[in-house]
Design a protein around this motif. Structure first.
Motif, short mmCIF file in Angstrom:
data_model
loop_
_atom_site.label_atom_id
_atom_site.label_comp_id
_atom_site.label_asym_id
_atom_site.label_seq_id
_atom_site.Cartn_x
_atom_site.Cartn_y
_atom_site.Cartn_z
N LEU A 1 19.37 46.22 51.19
CA LEU A 1 20.47 46.93 50.54
C LEU A 1 21.56 47.26 51.55
O LEU A 1 21.27 47.71 52.66
CB LEU A 1 19.96 48.24 49.93
N SER A 2 22.82 47.05 51.16
CA SER A 2 23.91 47.38 52.07
C SER A 2 25.18 47.74 51.31
O SER A 2 25.50 47.12 50.29
CB SER A 2 24.19 46.21 53.02
N THR A 3 25.89 48.72 51.83
CA THR A 3 27.17 49.13 51.25
C THR A 3 28.33 48.36 51.87
O THR A 3 29.47 48.48 51.43
CB THR A 3 27.40 50.63 51.45
N VAL A 4 28.02 47.59 52.93
CA VAL A 4 29.04 46.78 53.62
C VAL A 4 28.50 45.36 53.77
O VAL A 4 27.28 45.16 53.81
CB VAL A 4 29.38 47.37 55.01
N PRO A 5 29.38 44.36 53.85
CA PRO A 5 28.89 42.98 53.99
C PRO A 5 28.23 42.75 55.35
O PRO A 5 28.77 43.12 56.39
CB PRO A 5 30.15 42.13 53.83
N GLU B 1 24.67 50.07 42.47
CA GLU B 1 25.84 50.85 42.09
C GLU B 1 26.61 51.27 43.35
O GLU B 1 27.83 51.43 43.32
CB GLU B 1 25.41 52.08 41.29
N PHE B 2 25.88 51.44 44.44
CA PHE B 2 26.49 51.85 45.71
C PHE B 2 26.34 50.78 46.77
O PHE B 2 27.25 50.57 47.57
CB PHE B 2 25.85 53.16 46.20
N ALA B 3 25.19 50.11 46.81
CA ALA B 3 24.94 49.05 47.79
C ALA B 3 25.36 47.73 47.16
O ALA B 3 24.55 46.97 46.64
CB ALA B 3 23.46 49.03 48.18
N LYS B 4 26.65 47.45 47.23
CA LYS B 4 27.22 46.31 46.50
C LYS B 4 27.14 44.99 47.26
O LYS B 4 27.68 43.98 46.81
CB LYS B 4 28.67 46.61 46.12
N TYR B 5 26.47 45.00 48.43
CA TYR B 5 26.33 43.78 49.23
C TYR B 5 24.85 43.53 49.53
O TYR B 5 24.44 43.50 50.71
CB TYR B 5 27.14 43.89 50.52
N PRO B 6 24.03 43.32 48.50
CA PRO B 6 22.60 43.07 48.75
C PRO B 6 22.39 41.72 49.43
O PRO B 6 23.13 40.76 49.17
CB PRO B 6 22.00 43.07 47.34
N LEU B 7 21.37 41.67 50.29
CA LEU B 7 21.01 40.41 50.95
C LEU B 7 19.78 39.84 50.25
O LEU B 7 18.74 40.49 50.16
CB LEU B 7 20.71 40.65 52.43
N TYR B 8 19.94 38.61 49.74
CA TYR B 8 18.84 37.96 49.02
C TYR B 8 18.97 36.45 49.18
O TYR B 8 20.07 35.91 49.06
CB TYR B 8 18.90 38.33 47.53
N ALA C 1 26.59 38.28 38.11
CA ALA C 1 27.55 38.30 37.00
C ALA C 1 28.48 39.50 37.09
O ALA C 1 29.49 39.56 36.37
CB ALA C 1 26.80 38.32 35.67
N ASP C 2 28.14 40.45 37.95
CA ASP C 2 28.97 41.64 38.15
C ASP C 2 29.99 41.34 39.24
O ASP C 2 29.61 41.11 40.40
CB ASP C 2 28.09 42.82 38.55
N PRO C 3 31.30 41.35 38.93
CA PRO C 3 32.32 41.00 39.94
C PRO C 3 32.38 41.97 41.11
O PRO C 3 32.95 41.66 42.16
CB PRO C 3 33.62 41.02 39.14
N ASP C 4 31.77 43.16 40.97
CA ASP C 4 31.80 44.15 42.04
C ASP C 4 30.65 44.00 43.03
O ASP C 4 30.59 44.72 44.03
CB ASP C 4 31.77 45.57 41.45
N ILE C 5 29.71 43.10 42.73
CA ILE C 5 28.55 42.91 43.59
C ILE C 5 28.60 41.54 44.26
O ILE C 5 28.85 40.53 43.59
CB ILE C 5 27.23 43.04 42.79
N THR C 6 28.37 41.49 45.56
CA THR C 6 28.33 40.24 46.31
C THR C 6 26.93 40.06 46.88
O THR C 6 26.50 40.83 47.75
CB THR C 6 29.35 40.24 47.46
#
Length: 344
Positions: A157-161, A226-233, A290-295
């Motif tokens: 989980l990450s809030t930054v890329p 909702e807060f960690a919009k840059y998950p690593l997977y 599918a959520d444009p706010d999540i990368t």
């Protein structure tokens, strides 16, 4: 349900009684209790129950295994002693719980940064000497290692890329103490101690930038993105092993066909678990993408190899803590190097 510690069972004489009962059952029919580290409501508990049902079918009813949730008979970190003594006939658990007995349990149970996919760990266990080494570790405790599964590589989980190792520099992240913290600190991050129950609010309030927590589907279901919009997977760091072991005296007394059934059934169980949890992850990842706010970020093979190289330096520190930890270090690094998965 009454909960007993291993010590109280020893003092009450139940150990001797249970061992006798196990031996008696062995001469008639095989009825065993395996305690898992999973709770009854966990998504992989039914998969473990299905394994027990499969063993019953494959053995034509000669083996009946009851899988009970964590804490049913003894505490989660007491099953090693309980299985060796015959209180339990087997367990399905995270070997890291026993690292206080030997650091090798941590190295074979969750070697941070080693595996990018379950199949890599499976191949090491089956073809790279891992199974033999694990039995060398647990046999003295009275257990026979049948095989290992995994819930999959945990997402991050990450809030930054974070696109690679360099981006970890200065990242304030939640990580369990021990090897996980040591590896991330060596990679440039700033690990902090936080219980899992505080990850959501800590991300929300900006107390941490990132977190080592659990698999993607669970993270997503709990609203972490909702807060960690840059998950690593897929994840790159942690893939806890799920060990399946049985009392060695019982195992050694089984006919060869039943030993074969147990060993082969665990191999099937391992891949069943990974497959089913992968399906849940895929659904969650599709929703996130599918959520444009999540990368959703996937590290390159080169960055994964770089992280392993950093992790290796910390593995080497752990290797000095016991003879078996040293053997685990040599074994796993030799496999990773031969497979082209590790660079200096």
């Amino acid at each position: 349900m009454t909960h007993y510690t291993f010590k109280s069972l020893v003092l009450s004489g139940i150990v001797a009684t249970s061992t006798l009962t196990a031996s008696t059952a062995l001469a008639q029919e095989y009825q065993w209790t395996f305690q898992t580290s999973a709770q009854a409501g966990d998504n992989f508990f039914p998969i473990e129950e299905t394994w027990a049902e499969r063993v019953n079918e494959l053995s034509d009813g000669r083996i009946e295994i009851t899988v009970v949730p964590v804490g049913t008979v003894v505490a989660h970190n007491e099953t090693l002693d309980a299985v060796g003594a015959g209180i339990l006939q087997g367990h399905i658990t995270d070997p890291s719980y026993f690292s206080g007995k030997d650091p090798a349990f941590a190295m074979l149970g969750n070697l941070v940064g080693a595996w990018s996919a379950p199949e890599q760990m499976f191949d090491y266990m089956e073809n790279g000497g891992g199974k033999e080494l694990f039995n060398e570790l647990v046999n003295p405790y009275g257990l026979q290692f049948l095989g290992a599964s995994a819930t999959g590589v945990e997402a991050f989980l990450s809030t930054v890329p974070i696109y690679g190792v360099d981006d970890l520099e200065g990242i304030k992240m939640r990580a369990p103490e021990g090897m996980v913290q040591e590896v991330f600190a060596a990679a440039g991050a700033s690990p902090v101690n936080l219980p899992g129950s505080e990850v959501y609010t800590s991300l929300e309030k900006g107390v941490i930038d990132a977190a080592d927590y659990t698999v993607f589907s669970t993270n997503h279901a709990q609203g972490m993105h909702e807060f960690a919009k840059y998950p690593l997977y897929p994840g790159f760091h942690s893939m806890p092993v799920i060990e399946v072991s049985i009392n060695k005296e019982i195992y050694d007394g089984l006919p060869e066909d039943l030993q074969t059934i147990l060993n082969e059934s665990v191999s099937v169980f391992a891949r069943d678990m990974v497959s089913q949890l992968d399906e849940q992850n895929e659904v969650a990842v599709a929703e996130a993408m599918a959520d444009p706010d999540i990368t959703v970020i996937n590290w390159s093979d080169e960055e994964r190899a770089r992280f392993r190289g950093i992790a290796k330096s910390q593995w080497a520190n752990w290797a000095e803590r016991s003879e078996m930890a040293g053997k685990a270090y040599e074994s796993v690094t030799a496999y990773l190097t031969k497979a082209g998965l590790l660079v200096d």
